[in-house]
Design an enzyme around this catalytic site. Structure first.
Site, PDB file in Angstrom:
ATOM      1  N   ASP A   1      -6.910  -2.875  -7.074  1.00 33.09           N
ATOM      2  CA  ASP A   1      -7.649  -3.607  -5.884  1.00 33.09           C
ATOM      3  C   ASP A   1      -8.258  -5.123  -6.407  1.00 33.09           C
ATOM      4  O   ASP A   1      -8.251  -5.558  -7.237  1.00 33.09           O
ATOM      5  CB  ASP A   1      -9.168  -2.930  -5.825  1.00 33.09           C
ATOM      6  CG  ASP A   1      -9.471  -3.206  -4.358  1.00 33.09           C
ATOM      7  OD1 ASP A   1     -10.480  -4.183  -4.350  1.00 33.09           O
ATOM      8  OD2 ASP A   1      -9.645  -2.490  -3.246  1.00 33.09           O
TER       9      ASP A   1
ATOM     10  N   ARG B   1      -3.057   6.500   0.810  1.00 32.45           N
ATOM     11  CA  ARG B   1      -3.944   7.805   1.640  1.00 32.45           C
ATOM     12  C   ARG B   1      -2.711   8.429   2.390  1.00 32.45           C
ATOM     13  O   ARG B   1      -3.099   9.599   2.862  1.00 32.45           O
ATOM     14  CB  ARG B   1      -5.186   7.139   2.376  1.00 32.45           C
ATOM     15  CG  ARG B   1      -6.243   6.741   1.516  1.00 32.45           C
ATOM     16  CD  ARG B   1      -7.201   6.087   2.095  1.00 32.45           C
ATOM     17  NE  ARG B   1      -6.708   4.728   3.137  1.00 32.45           N
ATOM     18  CZ  ARG B   1      -7.629   4.061   3.855  1.00 32.45           C
ATOM     19  NH1 ARG B   1      -8.762   4.640   4.275  1.00 32.45           N
ATOM     20  NH2 ARG B   1      -6.947   2.951   4.445  1.00 32.45           N
TER      21      ARG B   1
ATOM     22  N   ARG C   1      -7.128  12.167  -5.410  1.00 31.75           N
ATOM     23  CA  ARG C   1      -8.224  11.405  -5.174  1.00 31.75           C
ATOM     24  C   ARG C   1      -9.402  12.393  -5.064  1.00 31.75           C
ATOM     25  O   ARG C   1     -10.651  12.146  -5.440  1.00 31.75           O
ATOM     26  CB  ARG C   1      -8.184  10.614  -3.730  1.00 31.75           C
ATOM     27  CG  ARG C   1      -9.520  10.048  -3.167  1.00 31.75           C
ATOM     28  CD  ARG C   1      -9.949   9.113  -3.991  1.00 31.75           C
ATOM     29  NE  ARG C   1     -11.156   8.471  -3.615  1.00 31.75           N
ATOM     30  CZ  ARG C   1     -11.292   7.358  -2.778  1.00 31.75           C
ATOM     31  NH1 ARG C   1     -10.028   6.987  -2.235  1.00 31.75           N
ATOM     32  NH2 ARG C   1     -12.636   7.259  -2.242  1.00 31.75           N
TER      33      ARG C   1
ATOM     34  N   ARG D   1       0.866  -1.138   0.042  1.00 36.72           N
ATOM     35  CA  ARG D   1       0.009   0.087   0.017  1.00 36.72           C
ATOM     36  C   ARG D   1       0.803   1.245   0.210  1.00 36.72           C
ATOM     37  O   ARG D   1       0.362   2.313   0.395  1.00 36.72           O
ATOM     38  CB  ARG D   1      -1.132  -0.195   1.035  1.00 36.72           C
ATOM     39  CG  ARG D   1      -1.945  -0.967   1.033  1.00 36.72           C
ATOM     40  CD  ARG D   1      -3.184  -0.743   2.121  1.00 36.72           C
ATOM     41  NE  ARG D   1      -3.830  -2.061   2.247  1.00 36.72           N
ATOM     42  CZ  ARG D   1      -4.588  -2.429   3.371  1.00 36.72           C
ATOM     43  NH1 ARG D   1      -4.469  -1.810   4.500  1.00 36.72           N
ATOM     44  NH2 ARG D   1      -5.412  -3.500   3.280  1.00 36.72           N
TER      45      ARG D   1
ATOM     46  N   TYR E   1     -15.140 -12.154  -0.137  1.00 35.94           N
ATOM     47  CA  TYR E   1     -15.861 -11.087  -0.566  1.00 35.94           C
ATOM     48  C   TYR E   1     -16.977 -11.341  -1.321  1.00 35.94           C
ATOM     49  O   TYR E   1     -18.281 -10.794  -1.123  1.00 35.94           O
ATOM     50  CB  TYR E   1     -15.188  -9.870  -0.905  1.00 35.94           C
ATOM     51  CG  TYR E   1     -14.148  -9.131  -0.494  1.00 35.94           C
ATOM     52  CD1 TYR E   1     -14.429  -8.099   0.394  1.00 35.94           C
ATOM     53  CD2 TYR E   1     -12.870  -9.873  -0.128  1.00 35.94           C
ATOM     54  CE1 TYR E   1     -13.672  -7.320   1.192  1.00 35.94           C
ATOM     55  CE2 TYR E   1     -11.764  -9.298   0.709  1.00 35.94           C
ATOM     56  CZ  TYR E   1     -12.318  -7.838   1.460  1.00 35.94           C
ATOM     57  OH  TYR E   1     -11.336  -7.334   2.579  1.00 35.94           O
TER      58      TYR E   1
END
Length: 341
Positions: A76, A30, A39, A26, A150
């Site tokens: 993703d 963010r 973003r 990652r 998921y």
């Protein structure tokens, strides 16, 4: 591609590089102000992933800022279920949603949409053209068990209860889901390689929730299938397996899946891993992301202990899981100084 001038690829192929290669899971995301700015312009997360220009920019941001030895594709793991025909959306503050959840619907009701992968390949092409010559390019996919959790529940869950129940209650139906994910994943990873990635990682973020027998059936077996079929197409491309939470089951995973390197989460004792895993197997990891947030002397000691434990085997320095969004930039800079030293 020249492996010799890319330390990360040298190590993943079992060699010794002049420097200890480092990248962070990652690393594009963010915690970076430049990511947050992009973003805000782009809108939703999925819009960002499917915009090849924007996703390429996000992939390159940490390389420009820090000079990591590997760039990890910004995407993703749920792109695969999206390509298998589930609807995918990201709810603000709540995470991803897939519909219909396969706990209530049949896999046969889905119509695959493999063209949804094309935008990802365009991202790969753009990044491959822009990377420095010594930086390796990593692609990735989710492993079948984690992706299936998921798909079955329609969202993430800490216990993965819906998927675990289905695997016991209706193993044939669950096996069909696993096989569909595995087949799409081989195609997806191959497409990434053909577009320009040089190594791939399989993320099994929820493998720690399974018993040993279920781990063998739903983690090791489908991972081995993916690696085997992928290697027929791309025998020279290293595969990193990252079964988070596997613990003592890492030994069987390393022995039976055929992966070229194993990623270790922060709960694994580096000394144990160095002693118990196959002698020449490259390992990746495994700094606690919270130690990186803490910084200072505690970070320095943790880095020293990990490097010391793995000094006699091929080692890629990384975190034990993804970098957290409140990680201070200066602590990442400290980490790089410590590793480079």
């Amino acid at each position: 591609m020249s492996v010799s001038n890319k330390p990360l690829l040298t190590v993943l192929n079992g060699g010794k590089a002049d420097i200890l290669p480092i990248w962070l899971m990652r690393q594009a995301g963010r915690y970076l102000p430049e990511y947050r700015a992009l973003r805000a312009e782009q809108g939703g997360f999925l819009d960002l992933v499917y915009d090849a220009d924007a996703a390429a920019e996000v992939t390159l941001q940490p390389i420009r800022r820090f000079g990591f030895d590997g760039a990890i594709l910004f995407s993703d793991i749920l792109i695969v279920p999206h390509a298998l025909g589930q609807d995918l959306r990201f709810e603000a503050g709540e995470g991803p949603r897939l519909s219909p959840p396969l706990v209530d619907a049949s896999l046969k009701a889905l119509e695959a949409v493999p063209e949804r992968l094309e935008a990802i390949y365009r991202t790969v092409e753009k990044v491959a053209q822009a990377l420095p010559p010594t930086t390796a390019f990593l692609g990735f996919a989710g492993s079948p068990w984690t992706v299936a959790t998921y798909m079955v529940a329609g969202q993430g869950s800490r216990e993965q209860a819906e998927a675990r129940r289905m695997a016991y209650r209706d193993p044939e139906a669950f096996q069909e889901i696993i096989e569909a994910i595995a087949a799409m994943t081989v195609d997806y990873l191959s497409g990434q390689v053909e577009a320009g990635v040089e190594a791939v990682q399989l993320f099994d973020s929820w493998s720690g929730s399974l018993s040993p027998s279920q781990f063998e059936k739903w983690v090791i077996s489908p991972t081995a299938r993916i690696v085997s079929e992928f290697k027929i197409r791309h025998p020279e491309v290293p595969v990193i397996g990252f079964p988070k939470g596997a613990g003592g089951k890492l030994i069987a995973y390393a022995r039976e899946t055929g992966v070229d390197a194993v990623g270790l989460d922060e709960t694994v004792d580096p000394s144990w891993a160095a002693a118990e895993l196959p002698k020449d197997l490259p390992v990746q990891g495994n700094l606690d992301p919270l130690a990186l947030i803490g910084g200072g002397e505690a970070l320095a000691k943790a880095v020293k202990d990990i490097i010391s434990a793995f000094q006699d085997r091929p080692h890629v320095f990384n975190l034990g899981h993804g970098i957290l969004q409140d990680t201070p930039i200066e602590h990442v800079e400290q980490l790089l100084r410590l590793v480079r030293r």
